[in-house]
Enzyme design. Structure first.
Site, PDB file in Angstrom:
ATOM      1  N   LYS A 177       0.825  -1.217   0.000  1.00 52.06           N
ATOM      2  CA  LYS A 177       0.000   0.000   0.000  1.00 52.06           C
ATOM      3  C   LYS A 177       0.854   1.261   0.000  1.00 52.06           C
ATOM      4  CE  LYS A 177      -4.510  -1.483   1.385  1.00 52.06           C
ATOM      5  NZ  LYS A 177      -5.625  -1.385   2.317  1.00 52.06           N
ATOM      6  N   LYS A 198      -3.601 -10.600  -6.507  1.00 50.08           N
ATOM      7  CA  LYS A 198      -4.911 -10.923  -5.929  1.00 50.08           C
ATOM      8  C   LYS A 198      -5.985  -9.976  -6.470  1.00 50.08           C
ATOM      9  CE  LYS A 198      -5.308  -8.097  -1.827  1.00 50.08           C
ATOM     10  NZ  LYS A 198      -5.663  -7.864  -0.479  1.00 50.08           N
ATOM     11  N   LYS A 231     -10.512  -5.079  -4.166  1.00 48.23           N
ATOM     12  CA  LYS A 231     -11.661  -4.180  -4.361  1.00 48.23           C
ATOM     13  C   LYS A 231     -11.239  -2.770  -4.744  1.00 48.23           C
ATOM     14  CE  LYS A 231     -13.065  -4.556   0.471  1.00 48.23           C
ATOM     15  NZ  LYS A 231     -11.875  -4.382   1.301  1.00 48.23           N
TER      16      LYS A 231
HETATM   17  P1  TYM Z   1     -10.290  -6.696   3.364  1.00 48.90           P
HETATM   18  O1  TYM Z   1     -11.403  -5.730   3.551  1.00 48.90           O
HETATM   19  O2  TYM Z   1      -9.198  -6.365   2.414  1.00 48.90           O
HETATM   20  O3  TYM Z   1     -10.866  -8.087   2.905  1.00 48.90           O
HETATM   21  C1  TYM Z   1     -11.920  -8.723   3.620  1.00 48.90           C
HETATM   22  C2  TYM Z   1     -11.717 -10.223   3.610  1.00 48.90           C
HETATM   23  O4  TYM Z   1     -11.680 -10.693   2.259  1.00 48.90           O
HETATM   24  C3  TYM Z   1     -10.495 -11.456   2.055  1.00 48.90           C
HETATM   25  N1  TYM Z   1     -10.030 -11.233   0.687  1.00 48.90           N
HETATM   26  C4  TYM Z   1      -9.806 -12.208  -0.194  1.00 48.90           C
HETATM   27  N2  TYM Z   1      -9.923 -13.531  -0.111  1.00 48.90           N
HETATM   28  C5  TYM Z   1      -9.625 -14.266  -1.221  1.00 48.90           C
HETATM   29  N3  TYM Z   1      -9.221 -13.701  -2.393  1.00 48.90           N
HETATM   30  C6  TYM Z   1      -9.081 -12.371  -2.520  1.00 48.90           C
HETATM   31  N4  TYM Z   1      -8.702 -11.838  -3.661  1.00 48.90           N
HETATM   32  C7  TYM Z   1      -9.392 -11.555  -1.385  1.00 48.90           C
HETATM   33  N5  TYM Z   1      -9.376 -10.213  -1.173  1.00 48.90           N
HETATM   34  C8  TYM Z   1      -9.768 -10.044   0.107  1.00 48.90           C
HETATM   35  C9  TYM Z   1      -9.501 -10.918   3.080  1.00 48.90           C
HETATM   36  O5  TYM Z   1      -8.489 -11.845   3.354  1.00 48.90           O
HETATM   37  C10 TYM Z   1     -10.404 -10.654   4.260  1.00 48.90           C
HETATM   38  O6  TYM Z   1     -10.619 -11.840   5.005  1.00 48.90           O
HETATM   39  N6  TYM Z   1      -7.440  -6.111   7.407  1.00 48.90           N
HETATM   40  C11 TYM Z   1      -8.638  -6.736   6.916  1.00 48.90           C
HETATM   41  C12 TYM Z   1      -9.900  -6.330   7.634  1.00 48.90           C
HETATM   42  C13 TYM Z   1      -9.851  -6.495   9.119  1.00 48.90           C
HETATM   43  C14 TYM Z   1      -9.954  -7.733   9.804  1.00 48.90           C
HETATM   44  C15 TYM Z   1      -9.918  -7.380  11.187  1.00 48.90           C
HETATM   45  C16 TYM Z   1     -10.080  -9.055   9.404  1.00 48.90           C
HETATM   46  C17 TYM Z   1      -9.726  -5.517  10.030  1.00 48.90           C
HETATM   47  N7  TYM Z   1      -9.792  -6.033  11.293  1.00 48.90           N
HETATM   48  C18 TYM Z   1      -9.998  -8.364  12.157  1.00 48.90           C
HETATM   49  C19 TYM Z   1     -10.163 -10.038  10.378  1.00 48.90           C
HETATM   50  C20 TYM Z   1     -10.115  -9.686  11.750  1.00 48.90           C
HETATM   51  C21 TYM Z   1      -8.801  -6.364   5.448  1.00 48.90           C
HETATM   52  O7  TYM Z   1      -8.273  -5.402   4.979  1.00 48.90           O
HETATM   53  O8  TYM Z   1      -9.682  -7.120   4.779  1.00 48.90           O
END
Ligand code: TYM
Length: 332
Positions: free
Chosen positions: A115, A197, A200
């Protein structure tokens, strides 16, 4: 602290429209925990601030993410669904954990490196300490399992290290959480650059299939997906584009790779791409219908946000008070 049931916690940032990566890697796995775990699923709006957001869009996506949790099968009676900024204990514990997280540890985080390369004009302190806030999210609820996609494993591992460090100094404070990465769908790739990957916040909308894309758009995006110059549908090293499409097809149909290869033997990529588009659109149609129904009633979503925040705040306060006492902060 005595727990009735083990705890599941996960979160999603409302930093863009949710993708089939978020769905297959994370949300679709959440409902399975509802019966045997006490479940908390959070819309992590404070994390989204680490990248500049348009306020009206952030607000809209916060409602949408909560609605999508329900549309993807999370019953708000069996799961605590809430918005991170509605429970101030998250920010408070994050500061405390910042004081137990090392500069070197944060510097090694892949997401920070990626990032900060992408947003070179805005490498803010929040982007750097992002994992401490995430650790606070998890540890406040004495979480046992964290279902996430593969890209978040490193953050959950750091959370474990920080919790262990804290527990060594102040015994029995935090439950040590376990990341749960699904067998399939844990790393869905971009349709345009299948070594990366699906993200979004990808600026190229054709690289990403959004949960709310209509049927024609989904089929068009899969038709254009980048693949290699071979023609046979088979899973093999180096065939990143086809491997990704086979993974998506497998996730939505439950078929394994051998069955998919047999199904498409002697047929070209274009037949296969159309089939991937169709199964994806079919699977998402009921989610989209339920999402539209929920979004038509904002008051209902706001009521749920309030209910979720109340439930979460009670559990969070218990842990935060314990932490403050252990540290020697004066409670009045
Ligand atoms: P975020 O918002 O980027 O993504 C949410 C969840 O989706 C999964 N994910 C994917 N899985 C498979 N293939 C992909 N291309 C893909 N893109 C995203 C992510 O692994 C995630 O599970 N830091 C975290 C959010 C967060 C969080 C937490 C998660 C904040 N606090 C506490 C678990 C526990 C994040 O940015 O996810």
């Amino acid at each position: 602290m005595q727990k009735e049931k083990p705890v599941s916690f996960s979160g999603i940032q409302p930093s863009g429209n949710l993708t089939i990566g978020n769905y297959l890697g994370a949300i679709r796995n959440f409902p399975a925990y509802s019966e045997n775990y006490k479940c908390f699923y959070c819309v992590v709006d404070l994390h989204a601030l680490t990248v500049r957001q348009v306020p009206a869009e952030l607000r809209r996506r916060t409602y949408e993410t909560l609605a999508l949790y329900i549309a993807c099968g999370l019953d708000p009676e069996k799961n605590t669904l809430f918005v991170q900024s509605h429970v101030p204990a998250h920010s408070e514990l994050a500061w405390i954990l910042d004081c137990f997280t090392m500069f070197g540890e944060l510097s090694r985080m892949t997401q920070f490196k990626e990032k900060s390369a992408k947003h070179a004009d805005n490498i803010n302190a929040g982007l750097f300490t992002y994992p401490s806030l995430m650790a606070a999210d998890i540890l406040l609820y004495q979480t046992d399992v964290v279902p996430v996609g593969d890209d978040q494993k490193q953050h959950v591992e750091l959370c474990r290290d920080v919790a262990q460090r804290f527990n060594n100094l102040y015994p029995d404070t935090f439950t040590i959480p376990e990341p749960i990465i699904s067998q399939s769908g844990a790393r869905i790739k971009s349709l345009a650059e299948p070594t990366r990957k699906m993200d979004k916040s990808d600026p190229n909308p054709n690289a990403v299939v959004y949960l709310l894309d209509d049927r024609d758009t989904i089929i068009r995006k899969f038709k254009r997906a980048v693949t290699d110059s071979e023609t046979s549908v088979r899973y093999a090293p180096g065939k990143d584009g086809i491997n990704n499409l086979m993974t998506i097809y497998s996730c939505f149909t439950g078929k394994d790779f051998a069955a998919i290869e047999a199904e498409f033997a002697g047929r070209g990529y274009s037949d296969f791409k159309l089939a991937v588009g169709e199964v994806t659109a079919d699977a998402l149609a009921p989610v989209q219908a339920e999402f539209r129904r929920l979004m038509a009633d904002k008051t209902y979503i706001e009521d749920l946000m309030r209910k979720g925040a109340r439930e979460a705040a009670i559990c969070a306060a218990r842990t935060l008070t314990k932490v403050k006492k252990k540290l020697g902060l004066v409670l009045i």
